[in-house]
Structures are given as structure tokens and as C-alpha cells.
Design an enzyme around this catalytic site. Sequence first.
Site, mmCIF file in Angstrom:
data_model
loop_
_atom_site.group_PDB
_atom_site.id
_atom_site.type_symbol
_atom_site.label_atom_id
_atom_site.label_comp_id
_atom_site.label_asym_id
_atom_site.label_seq_id
_atom_site.Cartn_x
_atom_site.Cartn_y
_atom_site.Cartn_z
ATOM 1 N NE ARG A 190 -16.091 -6.081 39.789
ATOM 2 C CZ ARG A 190 -17.301 -6.011 38.949
ATOM 3 N NH1 ARG A 190 -17.295 -6.800 37.939
ATOM 4 N NH2 ARG A 190 -18.146 -5.233 39.231
ATOM 5 C CG HIS A 200 -21.281 -3.722 43.439
ATOM 6 N ND1 HIS A 200 -20.213 -2.934 42.995
ATOM 7 C CD2 HIS A 200 -21.823 -4.364 42.089
ATOM 8 C CE1 HIS A 200 -20.138 -3.083 41.600
ATOM 9 N NE2 HIS A 200 -21.193 -3.832 40.840
ATOM 10 C CD GLN A 247 -25.172 -2.254 39.777
ATOM 11 O OE1 GLN A 247 -24.182 -2.398 39.255
ATOM 12 N NE2 GLN A 247 -26.113 -1.620 39.247
ATOM 13 C CG ASP A 255 -26.923 -9.760 41.799
ATOM 14 O OD1 ASP A 255 -26.721 -10.053 40.743
ATOM 15 O OD2 ASP A 255 -26.006 -9.783 42.802
ATOM 16 C CB CYS A 262 -26.564 -5.199 39.509
ATOM 17 S SG CYS A 262 -26.334 -6.982 40.266
ATOM 18 N NE ARG A 312 -21.831 0.409 38.349
ATOM 19 C CZ ARG A 312 -21.122 -0.666 38.349
ATOM 20 N NH1 ARG A 312 -21.807 -1.667 37.939
ATOM 21 N NH2 ARG A 312 -19.894 -0.871 38.810
HETATM 22 N N1 NVA Z 1 -23.492 -10.664 42.855
HETATM 23 C C1 NVA Z 1 -22.883 -10.566 41.708
HETATM 24 C C2 NVA Z 1 -22.831 -9.221 41.195
HETATM 25 C C3 NVA Z 1 -22.187 -8.779 39.671
HETATM 26 C C4 NVA Z 1 -22.361 -7.399 39.421
HETATM 27 C C5 NVA Z 1 -21.384 -11.056 41.620
HETATM 28 O O1 NVA Z 1 -20.781 -10.559 42.754
HETATM 29 O O2 NVA Z 1 -21.117 -11.632 40.767
HETATM 30 N N1 CP Z 2 -23.080 -4.757 37.402
HETATM 31 C C1 CP Z 2 -21.518 -4.758 37.231
HETATM 32 O O1 CP Z 2 -20.903 -4.570 38.045
HETATM 33 O O2 CP Z 2 -21.409 -5.412 36.207
HETATM 34 P P1 CP Z 2 -19.789 -5.795 35.528
HETATM 35 O O3 CP Z 2 -19.686 -6.967 36.350
HETATM 36 O O4 CP Z 2 -20.088 -6.056 34.292
HETATM 37 O O5 CP Z 2 -18.954 -4.805 36.175
#
Ligand code: NVA
Ligand code: CP
Length: 302
Positions: free
Chosen positions: A102, A129, A132, A220, A260, A288
Site C-alpha cells: 500500500r 484499489h 476493494q 468514498d 469501502c 475483503r
Molecule cells: N480513497 C480512500 C480509500 C480508502 C480505503 C483513500 O485513498 O484514502
Molecule cells: N477499505 C480499506 O482499504 O480500508 P483500510 O484503509 O482500513 O485498509
Amino acid sequence: MKHLLKMLDLSKDEIIDILNLADQLKYELAHGMEHKHLAGKTLGMIFQKASTRTRVSFETGIYQLGGYGLFLSSHDLQIGRGEPVEDTARVLSRYLDGIMIRTFDQEEVETLARVGSIPVINGLTDFCHPCQILADLMTVREHKGALEGLKMAYIGDGNNMANSLIVGCLKVGMAVSVACPADYRPDPQVLEFAKGYGDQFLLTEDCLAAAKDADVVFTDVWASMGQEGEAEKRRLAFAGYQVNAELLSAAKPDCMVQHCLPAHRGEEITADVFEAHADEIFDEAENRLHAQKAVMVTLMQD
Ligand code: NVA
Ligand code: CP
């Protein structure tokens, strides 16, 4: 399939195969059936951003599959002190059987996959992502019985979620409509891809037009990880891009709501809509685990 880097790389068949395997693994877990398909395998999990779901579902998932997960915070790795991702890829390939990462830059994930010699799984970048979306598609199919012919409406920021959702849904035969402010559109590469789907794809600034007759409404956060400094500006830009009762009245009466998570109640979704659809949203969070186990088995099994 060697890696999971972005939905653009996957064929429809590859997506459906992962969803089918995810359903099977979920069944096996629920019925106490042994499924140690990755016995003795190790997954390194590199995190340059915070996580609840991704971290816990990957770590639990690899354990349930008989393997071992190493949580690797970028604060502790030499990568956080400037060691090139190319060298990190070559080193980790000598120890591990797979890497989940990540991070911010999609290019970093692509480089890790190109230079290393083990499967790489994208656990979220600024661009996309994919894990997800696989969980989302699994959840929609569970609730609706099928994917093809359904309409997905995405309301809000044209961010990593929007980019992945557009590609994943169009590939499996869903129609997609996206409502977002003009300055916050999805990535041009994704819009170019969507163009090929003709009237199956709609991009608009009108939330009600996007939600019209939708089977699933997705949203989101307005400010993603790394955009905390823009939060105030974004609050103004996204006012009105909210999943609320009025918006849902334009959708089909049995419309599902997906998020998400984490969610900001009162911003992209109202508390009442969130609670009314909490079962669907937390099914999505649970899935997930199952979807990512299917990805790991697909990529890492001998
Ligand atoms: N768009 C959000 C998704 C988190 C799972 C982010 O990148 O923070
Ligand atoms: N939806 C998601 O990826 O959650 P986290 O940021 O908690 O991993």
C-alpha cells in the site's frame, strides 16, 4: 495472472475466476473445512499509509491459508530512508513468496512487480484499489445473484476507488454512472477505457442523474489519505455529492449501498443511509478477507 496491480490488467474471466474462488473459500471457512492452500508460504505486507481492513484481512487471510504474513511498515524499512524500490524488490524476492504493498505512487507498485520475481498485490495506491473492487463485486453478486446488466452509480471524488470501480464493473458487464465535480474527475486513462463502453458509461456532475435506476450506489471519502491538507477545500467542492435519502429515491427501490470505509458520516454519506445499509457495507468489508485469499491462492499457489 502474475500480479494484481490494477483492474485494467485483468480480463473478465480472471475477475470471475477470483470471485468464484472467493465464494468457495468463504464457504470452506464457514463450514470449518481445511483450506491451507498456501502452507509454508510467506507474504510481506508493506504499508506506507494507514490501514485497518487491508492489514487485518491480509494478515488473517494468509494465516488461514497456512502461511505467514509479515507486517512491514515503511517507517521501519530502509525504503523509508531512501533505499530504491528496485533493490527492495530484489531483496524481498529472495525471502518471500509474495508482496502486498500500500503506497502512494502506482509506478512504485509496477516497478516492484517488474524488477522482483514474486507476485505483487496492490493494496491501494493513489491511482487504484483493486482488492476493494474484487470484494465489492463479490458482495454485489452475493446480494443480487448476478453482476451482468446491473447499474452501479458512484457519487463523489474521482479517486482511486472510482478508477477501479469503473474498470471492474464495466469489465463484468455492469453499467456505470459517475457523478463528480468537474475538477475531480477520474483518471484520464480510466475515462479513455470507459469510452469504449459507449452508453454503458456516464460521467456527469448531476448526482440524481447518476443515481437514476441504480442497483448499487457507491461512495468514498471526499479527502483520501495524503490529501488531509486539502480537506477544507474539498468539503466545499463536494458539498451536494452526498449519498442521502433524496439521492436514493432516484435509485431502484431495492438499491444496495456500498462504501469501502472508513466513512465520514455527514459528508459523503448520511448517518441514516449508512445505518440502513450497514449490513451490506460490513458484508463488503468482510469480503475483503475472502476475495484477497482468492487473489493470494491464484498468485502464490505452486
Ligand atoms: N480513497 C480512500 C480509500 C480508502 C480505503 C483513500 O485513498 O484514502
Ligand atoms: N477499505 C480499506 O482499504 O480500508 P483500510 O484503509 O482500513 O485498509
